[in-house]
Enzyme design. Structure first.
Site, PDB file in Angstrom:
ATOM      1  N   CYS A 113      -0.312   3.803  -6.491  1.00 44.65           N
ATOM      2  CA  CYS A 113      -1.315   3.341  -5.528  1.00 44.65           C
ATOM      3  C   CYS A 113      -1.673   1.947  -6.001  1.00 44.65           C
ATOM      4  O   CYS A 113      -1.965   1.750  -7.196  1.00 44.65           O
ATOM      5  CB  CYS A 113      -2.555   4.230  -5.553  1.00 44.65           C
ATOM      6  SG  CYS A 113      -3.930   3.514  -4.622  1.00 44.65           S
ATOM      7  N   CYS A 119       0.897  -1.158   0.000  1.00 41.74           N
ATOM      8  CA  CYS A 119       0.000   0.000   0.000  1.00 41.74           C
ATOM      9  C   CYS A 119       0.932   1.202   0.000  1.00 41.74           C
ATOM     10  O   CYS A 119       1.713   1.378   0.946  1.00 41.74           O
ATOM     11  CB  CYS A 119      -0.855  -0.049   1.265  1.00 41.74           C
ATOM     12  SG  CYS A 119      -1.835   1.425   1.547  1.00 41.74           S
ATOM     13  N   HIS A 175      -4.155   0.213  -5.805  1.00 43.42           N
ATOM     14  CA  HIS A 175      -5.476   0.021  -6.397  1.00 43.42           C
ATOM     15  C   HIS A 175      -5.482   0.349  -7.890  1.00 43.42           C
ATOM     16  O   HIS A 175      -6.339  -0.158  -8.619  1.00 43.42           O
ATOM     17  CB  HIS A 175      -6.507   0.927  -5.723  1.00 43.42           C
ATOM     18  CG  HIS A 175      -6.941   0.463  -4.381  1.00 43.42           C
ATOM     19  ND1 HIS A 175      -6.122   0.457  -3.291  1.00 43.42           N
ATOM     20  CD2 HIS A 175      -8.132  -0.032  -3.956  1.00 43.42           C
ATOM     21  CE1 HIS A 175      -6.779  -0.009  -2.243  1.00 43.42           C
ATOM     22  NE2 HIS A 175      -8.006  -0.313  -2.620  1.00 43.42           N
TER      23      HIS A 175
HETATM   24  N1  DGL Z   1      -3.854   1.010  -2.052  1.00 42.40           N
HETATM   25  C1  DGL Z   1      -3.255   1.993  -1.251  1.00 42.40           C
HETATM   26  C2  DGL Z   1      -2.103   2.692  -1.892  1.00 42.40           C
HETATM   27  O1  DGL Z   1      -1.349   2.031  -2.571  1.00 42.40           O
HETATM   28  C3  DGL Z   1      -4.075   2.909  -0.451  1.00 42.40           C
HETATM   29  C4  DGL Z   1      -5.342   3.364  -0.921  1.00 42.40           C
HETATM   30  C5  DGL Z   1      -6.134   3.932   0.228  1.00 42.40           C
HETATM   31  O2  DGL Z   1      -6.433   3.177   1.126  1.00 42.40           O
HETATM   32  O3  DGL Z   1      -6.411   5.131   0.181  1.00 42.40           O
HETATM   33  O4  DGL Z   1      -1.914   3.875  -1.701  1.00 42.40           O
END
Ligand code: DGL
Length: 286
Positions: free
Chosen positions: A201, A69, A203
């Site tokens: 990120c 993350c 995601h």
């Molecule tokens: N997936 C995470 C990242 O790489 C965090 C996203 C979140 O929880 O805001 O930053």
């Protein structure tokens, strides 16, 4: 098992590459879906939540944990690695996801001096998309200045995008958000031109096709999951004591602080039919 932690589902992009790249290793995934997204939270909360999650993975027997993350890595990695780990788990390790990306952009390994000026090639412009917290932390910018001073970086915070992905918004709705973010990032770049884009990120690779569509065709999109998987393979080669290859058959397990029933839309990222997520309840940090 090797622990992979994310605030929610984004770390599945990292897990998928790691399982492909390291077919003999066992993994335990933990998503803090109950408290995702982290990207707009206080730093103190992000550090505490990350600590609880890593502690949970250690309690489940992991000896090596990847903070899959960017937000957690940007805000909490240093505190956890330098203060918390030596005091509580001196023989365990925590790795982040930012270093492998900066290594790829800089062309040199961590702790090596930047390339000499005559080997750097022309100035390159890199576009970084991340959560508000990741951009605000300046973690990528600082590391790029140290390790890849020949790269210029333009950054775009993407508030709302993680939540929209977690909520399973339609591709059309997500594309509208991404197109507007890409336009804002390009507007900051000299001549509206970038050479590479970092989806900073975990995601965002879930919707990489939409970023691809929103960015000019020549822009190279760096694959953070592939870079992290390569870095993990290299780490295990250099530190075989963290290998989990002795677990046979290899295991891959999934934990969530949220409701497994709400993760059904992730089907294409999960192995086989059925929902493999089990509920995890954290021990609240102090
Ligand atoms: N997936 C995470 C990242 O790489 C965090 C996203 C979140 O929880 O805001 O930053």
């Amino acid at each position: 098992m090797i622990g992979i932690f994310d605030s929610g589902s984004g770390g599945l992009t990292i897990l998928r590459e790691c399982t492909r790249r390291l077919p003999d290793q066992s993994f335990l995934y933990l998503g803090d879906h109950a408290r995702a997204p982290y990207g707009d939270r206080d730093n103190k909360d992000i550090v505490n939540y990350t600590m609880e999650m890593v502690d949970g993975l250690f309690q489940h027997g992991c000896r090596l944990v990847i903070l899959a993350c960017n937000t957690a890595a940007a805000i909490a990695a240093r505190t956890l690695q330098q203060d918390w780990l030596p005091a509580h788990y001196p023989d365990r390790r925590i790795l982040g996801v930012i270093v492998p990306v900066v290594e790829a952009l800089s062309g040199v390994r961590w702790r090596m001096p930047p390339l000499p000026v005559d080997q750097r090639g022309g100035k390159k412009t890199v576009g970084l998309f991340g959560t508000s917290k990741t951009i605000e932390s300046q973690s990528y910018r600082e590391e790029m200045q140290k390790h890849a001073p020949h790269c210029r970086m333009v950054e775009q915070a993407c508030p709302g995008l993680v939540a929209a992905i977690e909520e399973g918004e339609s591709a059309a709705a997500l594309f509208a958000i991404i197109q507007s973010l890409a336009g804002r990032l390009l507007a900051q770049a000299p001549g509206g031109h970038i050479d590479s884009a970092v989806l900073g990120c975990t995601h965002f690779p879930l919707v990489e096709d939409l970023f691809r569509k929103a960015l000019p065709g020549h822009v190279e999109i760096l694959s953070q999951p592939a870079l992290v998987a390569d870095a993990l393979a290299d780490y295990i080669r250099r530190h075989p004591e963290f290998s989990t290859a002795e677990i046979s058959p290899r295991a891959i397990r999934y934990l969530t602080t949220g409701d497994p029933a709400k993760l059904a839309h992730l089907e294409s990222w999960l192995p086989g039919p059925g929902n493999p997520f089990e509920v995890f309840t954290p021990n609240r940090a102090g």
